[in-house]
Design a protein around this motif. Structure first.
Motif: not given
Length: 259
Positions: A56-62
């Motif tokens: 969706a174009g969003v970095d989920p992080g981690g």
């Protein structure tokens, strides 16, 4: 999956975290389902959700949260290029995150720049000082001078870049950066100065006037030092020595007899 992505983004925004840092229970609550139902729809692992968020174009992080990475990246870019050279695209590239992630976390460039000034400006040290202030007036004044002088010298050099932009464009992004942090800044300054006004040690001037009289000479001195040093050489006092002079002059101007 789209509704789960939307729920994950909403939960992350509400908590001010990356999607990867939001517990599945929080995402499930945002989606209006149970945690077990969420896991069942994800096939038993959140990896599918993280990948859908990424698609969706969003970095989920981690990694370190997008917020932290973006603020640090933007601070270095401000120091290197000035505020006029900062774009969200440049920040996203330096921070290793997506442009939609920045919009989700900061709601635009102004929000990001305000966060940069909030972290790399004088506010964190000012609030720490206000939480444990010196008891005597001279100590409080000296501590304020030292706090603001340190903010100009801190790397990356965000504060000098902000003032450079403020003086050249009074209605530009620097004004918005400072304005967004003004309530907290004013609160810290008020907590440090107002008790001395109430105790009869400082003239009962409006706090903004007391602050301008306090910080105006210091800011002017620091911003002009690059010009003054070649001209005066050893005749120009160090910043610490200049603070000694400013403290003395400020107390002569606004301290009441017996303070």
């Amino acid at each position: 999956m789209k509704e789960l992505v939307a729920a994950a983004l909403a939960a992350a925004k509400e908590r001010g975290r990356d999607v990867a840092d939001v517990p599945l229970a929080g995402i499930a609550a945002a989606a209006g389902i149970s945690r077990s139902t969420l896991l069942r729809r994800l096939g038993g692992s959140r990896a599918a959700l993280d990948e859908a968020v990424r698609q969706a174009g969003v970095d989920p992080g981690g990694r370190p949260p997008v917020r932290e990475r973006a603020i640090e990246a933007a601070a270095h870019l401000v120091a290197e290029r000035g505020l006029a050279g900062i774009t969200l695209d440049a920040v996203a590239d330096r921070a290793g995150c997506s442009l939609p992630s920045l919009h989700t976390v900061f709601e635009g460039r102004d929000g990001l720049l305000a966060a940069v000034f909030g972290q790399y400006g004088p506010l964190p040290d000012l609030e720490a000082l206000a939480a444990d202030p010196p008891e005597d007036l001279e100590g409080a004044v000296r501590a304020l001078y030292e706090t603001f002088a340190a903010s100009f010298a801190q790397e990356p050099r965000v504060v000098p870049a902000v003032f450079a932009d403020l003086f050249s464009r009074p209605d530009g992004p620097a004004a918005a950066m400072m304005g967004a942090n003004l309530p907290r800044t004013y609160d810290g300054l008020n907590r440090l100065l107002q008790p001395h006004v109430e105790a009869g040690r400082l003239r009962p001037l409006p706090v903004p006037v007391l602050v301008q009289l306090l910080l105006g000479p210091l800011i002017t001195h620091i911003l002009l030092r690059p010009v003054l040093e070649p001209a005066f050489g050893a005749g120009l006092p160090s910043v610490d020595r200049a603070i000694d002079h400013f403290v003395d002059c400020y107390l002569r101007a606004v301290a009441l007899p017996g303070a």
